[in-house]
Design an enzyme around this catalytic site. Structure first.
Site, PDB file in Angstrom:
ATOM      1  CG  ASN A 174     100.293  82.643 -73.520  1.00 48.38           C
ATOM      2  OD1 ASN A 174      99.213  83.264 -73.616  1.00 48.38           O
ATOM      3  ND2 ASN A 174     100.122  81.248 -73.656  1.00 48.38           N
ATOM      4  CE1 TYR A 178      97.234  77.456 -76.043  1.00 48.41           C
ATOM      5  CE2 TYR A 178      98.749  77.182 -73.769  1.00 48.41           C
ATOM      6  CZ  TYR A 178      98.373  77.691 -74.926  1.00 48.41           C
ATOM      7  OH  TYR A 178      98.895  79.123 -74.964  1.00 48.41           O
ATOM      8  NE  ARG A 179      92.877  67.698 -77.266  1.00 46.42           N
ATOM      9  CZ  ARG A 179      92.114  67.130 -78.487  1.00 46.42           C
ATOM     10  NH1 ARG A 179      91.926  67.902 -78.855  1.00 46.42           N
ATOM     11  NH2 ARG A 179      93.022  66.624 -79.387  1.00 46.42           N
ATOM     12  CD1 TRP A 192     102.194  73.204 -77.376  1.00 50.89           C
ATOM     13  CD2 TRP A 192     102.719  74.145 -74.851  1.00 50.89           C
ATOM     14  NE1 TRP A 192     103.482  72.727 -76.449  1.00 50.89           N
ATOM     15  CE2 TRP A 192     103.277  73.913 -75.639  1.00 50.89           C
ATOM     16  CE3 TRP A 192     102.268  74.550 -74.179  1.00 50.89           C
ATOM     17  CZ2 TRP A 192     104.517  73.723 -74.177  1.00 50.89           C
ATOM     18  CZ3 TRP A 192     103.232  75.005 -72.945  1.00 50.89           C
ATOM     19  CH2 TRP A 192     104.303  74.711 -73.452  1.00 50.89           C
ATOM     20  CG  ASP A 287      87.332  68.659 -81.871  1.00 46.95           C
ATOM     21  OD1 ASP A 287      86.518  68.310 -82.360  1.00 46.95           O
ATOM     22  OD2 ASP A 287      88.374  68.265 -82.782  1.00 46.95           O
TER      23      ASP A 287
END
Length: 497
Positions: A174, A178-179, A192, A287
């Protein structure tokens, strides 16, 4: 600008951008703390090109690349496709092609299978990022120019980290963006969210009583791999395979000491582990919804054991905020790639539009070929039950003759075709995007569906729907050239506004 072979890495991509005059180089010394992010936002809001910063305050010998995905046409050229739907079709062709009965059909089908195998990743023993290896004890995170994007952010952030985990049982890779908030020289927090594949690996590790999850973080790669990492590919599809599907050719993977396979063309690799039972506070962070997000829930701690950095490194940083910024372009690219897949699952879908102002998860407009009563609500329910569309807050369904990208026609459809009592569906107490500022609780809110299709008698208390006005084609053919001639006379007048 066509590219025959996939670009091998981010450096070759930047060279290609410069060659095609889609890159500006900034020689002024700027800081990754607020200054470079502000510069990038100004460029993005101006619909400007990619940017390469050549002098980074506090980080000698580093460069920073930004706005590498400024528009959809550039992404199509980069991936050598006429339209991004081609990529989605690569995934579904093997299961949607006619069954081969004749010999020629079987030979053709064999060719399609062979083409699919060319997307598989390949293992390599060489990677340029091994040129410089920094032990975690030597605080490698202090040596990388991570951004502070907004004034009230909780700290510096990796804004486009490709966080890589591996399903240890099935060996499925995977890669998710993700920040990641930097705590100190060798520790960070990985955001996540509960619906993401990284969080699924975390849950499985806890269920198996594992105290650590081996992970890696890659920063900077070829455009196809970076696009794959941010795509909402459902588990258990391997993300490294999906990268090959986007590129049209499999990627090369290098195995780290902790067993994680990473793209060999990355600029930076952080090797380490997530402590499954060590959750810490994260945020605030400005964000893509345009608000500061300060999660109530805590997120896992990432310990960096080793950092690998190429010579003369280039850091890739994206910035988010009020749309439209670079993430809006990426969202539209994902929309186009996944449209064919949605159409396989729901064949009545004609077209889809995630408006950029709807921040992708906020709103979806979909047109359908309606055949039976209640079909619009059936489509809403199905979309709320699959993949990334399950997090969409508002779904608007229109008829097939209404283009979802024509917001004027969409508003007309809602205004004319919607009886709120009959055509508005509210789904209470539902899962939602973790970043949605309107949530009642973390990842928990409600959904709205609007059936803006014309109604069949069964949906309209037995009454037939009125007929839409249409021109008489014969009259229109006669009138149209006359109108055009008269308009030309007026438009050629210098006083015409």
């Amino acid at each position: 600008m066509e590219i025959l072979d996939p670009l091998k890495d981010m450096r070759e991509y930047i060279q290609w951008l410069e060659k095609n005059n889609i890159l500006i180089k900034v020689n002024d010394e700027l800081s990754p703390i607020l200054e470079i992010p502000a510069f990038l936002r100004k460029v993005m809001y101006s619909k400007g090109p990619a940017v390469l910063f050549e002098k980074i305050k506090g980080f000698e010998n580093w460069k920073i690349a930004g706005n590498l995905f400024p528009n959809l046409d550039l992404i199509k050229s980069t991936l050598s496709v006429n339209n991004l739907e081609e990529i989605g079709n690569r995934m579904i062709e093997p299961i949607t092609s006619p069954i081969p009965f004749g010999l020629l059909d079987k030979v053709k089908a064999l060719g399609e299978v062979s083409k699919l195998s060319s997307y598989f990743p390949k293992k390599t023993s060489k990677a340029a990022f091994t040129e410089n290896i920094i032990d975690g004890k030597d605080n490698p995170l202090e040596k990388i120019p991570f951004f502070k994007t907004w004034p009230n952010d909780g700290g510096r952030y990796a804004t486009y980290p490709m966080v890589i985990t591996m399903d240890q049982d099935k060996k499925i890779i995977n890669m998710g963006v993700y920040r990641m908030m930097i705590i100190d020289g060798n520790k960070a927090v990985i955001h996540w969210q509960i619906h993401k594949r990284g969080a699924l690996m975390h849950m499985k590790a806890i269920e198996s009583s594992k105290e650590e999850i081996p992970i890696a973080v890659a920063i900077g790669s070829d455009p196809g791999t970076m696009l794959a990492s941010v795509s909402p590919v459902p588990y258990p599809i391997d993300k490294s395979l999906f990268a090959g599907i986007i590129r049209g050719k499999g990627i090369e993977l290098y195995e780290l000491d902790n067993g994680i396979m990473v793209p060999s063309n990355a600029e930076i690799i952080l090797e380490g582990r997530v402590l499954t039972n060590k959750l810490v506070e994260e945020g605030p962070f400005g964000d893509h919804w345009g608000y500061y997000d300060k999660p109530i829930e805590k997120y896992p701690l990432f310990i960096v054991d080793k950092a690998y950095i190429r010579n003369d490194p280039i850091y890739f940083g994206s910035v988010v905020g009020l749309p439209p910024l670079e993430d809006a372009v990426l969202g539209k690219a994902i929309e186009r790639m996944f449209k064919p897949i949605m159409q396989v699952l729901l064949p009545e879908i004609i077209e889809i539009n995630y408006p950029v102002e709807g921040v992708f998860q906020g709103m979806l407009i979909v047109s359908i070929k309606k055949r039976y009563p209640g079909q619009a609500k059936k489509v809403m329910s199905a979309l709320w039950g699959i993949g990334q569309s399950s997090l969409t807050k508002i779904i608007i369904v229109v008829d097939n003759d209404v283009d979802p990208h024509d917001l004027g026609k969409v508003i007309w459809s809602i205004s004319c075709n919607v009886n709120p009592e009959r055509d508005v569906l509210i789904l209470s107490n539902s899962h939602s995007d973790a970043l949605d500022p309107s949530n009642l609780y973390p990842s928990f809110g409600s959904k709205l569906g609007i059936d803006a299709t014309r109604k069949m008698p069964e949906e309209n208390w037995g009454k037939p729907w009125p007929k839409i006005v249409e021109e008489d084609e014969e009259i229109l053919r006669k009138i149209e050239p006359l109108v055009n001639n008269y308009l030309k006379k007026v438009q050629n007048n210098p006083n015409y506004y």
